[in-house]
Enzyme design. Structure first.
Site, mmCIF file in Angstrom:
data_model
loop_
_atom_site.group_PDB
_atom_site.id
_atom_site.type_symbol
_atom_site.label_atom_id
_atom_site.label_comp_id
_atom_site.label_asym_id
_atom_site.label_seq_id
_atom_site.Cartn_x
_atom_site.Cartn_y
_atom_site.Cartn_z
ATOM 1 N N ASP A 9 0.871 -1.177 0.000
ATOM 2 C CA ASP A 9 0.000 0.000 0.000
ATOM 3 C C ASP A 9 0.912 1.231 0.000
ATOM 4 O O ASP A 9 2.135 1.114 -0.173
ATOM 5 C CB ASP A 9 -0.987 -0.016 1.180
ATOM 6 C CG ASP A 9 -0.309 0.203 2.531
ATOM 7 O OD1 ASP A 9 0.942 0.246 2.587
ATOM 8 O OD2 ASP A 9 -1.031 0.345 3.533
ATOM 9 N N CYS A 66 3.182 -3.268 4.073
ATOM 10 C CA CYS A 66 2.345 -2.138 4.487
ATOM 11 C C CYS A 66 3.044 -1.501 5.690
ATOM 12 O O CYS A 66 4.196 -1.819 5.978
ATOM 13 C CB CYS A 66 0.902 -2.556 4.777
ATOM 14 S SG CYS A 66 0.660 -3.655 6.176
ATOM 15 N N THR A 68 2.637 -1.690 9.029
ATOM 16 C CA THR A 68 2.999 -2.640 10.079
ATOM 17 C C THR A 68 3.214 -4.058 9.561
ATOM 18 O O THR A 68 3.781 -4.892 10.278
ATOM 19 C CB THR A 68 1.867 -2.732 11.122
ATOM 20 O OG1 THR A 68 0.676 -3.147 10.434
ATOM 21 C CG2 THR A 68 1.628 -1.396 11.806
ATOM 22 N N HIS A 99 9.362 -24.542 8.749
ATOM 23 C CA HIS A 99 8.307 -25.269 9.464
ATOM 24 C C HIS A 99 6.904 -24.998 8.937
ATOM 25 O O HIS A 99 6.037 -25.856 9.041
ATOM 26 C CB HIS A 99 8.346 -24.922 10.956
ATOM 27 C CG HIS A 99 9.498 -25.554 11.679
ATOM 28 N ND1 HIS A 99 9.598 -25.588 13.060
ATOM 29 C CD2 HIS A 99 10.618 -26.173 11.209
ATOM 30 C CE1 HIS A 99 10.716 -26.208 13.405
ATOM 31 N NE2 HIS A 99 11.356 -26.560 12.302
ATOM 32 N N HIS A 134 6.272 -31.486 9.737
ATOM 33 C CA HIS A 134 5.733 -30.146 9.486
ATOM 34 C C HIS A 134 4.710 -30.156 8.357
ATOM 35 O O HIS A 134 3.792 -29.352 8.328
ATOM 36 C CB HIS A 134 6.864 -29.167 9.172
ATOM 37 C CG HIS A 134 7.885 -29.103 10.256
ATOM 38 N ND1 HIS A 134 7.573 -28.673 11.530
ATOM 39 C CD2 HIS A 134 9.188 -29.480 10.276
ATOM 40 C CE1 HIS A 134 8.654 -28.755 12.286
ATOM 41 N NE2 HIS A 134 9.637 -29.250 11.549
#
Ligand code: RB5
Length: 144
Positions: A9, A66, A68, A99, A134
């Site tokens: 963004d 973005c 955060t 994993h 996994h």
């Protein structure tokens, strides 16, 4: 050469552009889904677009940036077959591949600097899924 999808963004635009330059110089074929300026825009639209392209098989891996990294990861993880990992250090990046077989890396441009972002990216792109036990766990996620 390997295709990599890239999206952001407005808050992530600057870091996205730096990542694009870096990946291009390393020989990756970068598919940039936008945004294309610092004008305010809605991050879910770019997460949805990028993830749809992974679902179609345009590329195996995508990177979303973005402010955060949180909004991008929330949106991306709603999409079938997408395992988006929000990483703020190299250990998370390595483990999210080894994993969790993450196929989307989310970065927060307001949380980490360029050098750390690049280092996280290098680790993420160069770590393979370990499979084994996994795989069973990732399959359980995919069955949700
Ligand atoms: C934009 O201001 C900001 O909310 C966005 O980039 C992101 O951090 C959302 O999770």
């Amino acid at each position: 050469m390997e295709h990599v999808l890239l999206g952001s963004d407005h808050a992530g635009f600057g870091l996205k552009e730096l990542i694009k330059q870096k990946l291009n110089s390393q020989g990756y074929q970068v598919i940039d889904v936008g945004c294309f300026s610092e004008e305010s825009c809605d991050y879910p639209l770019f997460a949805i677009d990028l993830c749809k392209r992974i679902q179609k098989g345009d590329a195996r891996n995508g990177i979303l940036v973005c402010g955060t990294g949180i909004g991008m990861s929330m949106a991306a993880n709603r999409m079938k077959g997408i395992r988006a990992a929000l990483c703020a250090n190299e250990y998370q990046a390595r483990m999210s591949r080894a994993h969790n077989d993450s196929n989307v890396l989310c970065l927060g441009s307001r949380v980490i600097g360029q050098d750390l972002a690049f280092s996280i990216l290098d680790v993420w792109l160069n770590t393979e899924f370990e499979g084994g036990r996994h795989k069973r766990r990732v399959d359980l996620i995919e069955s949700i």
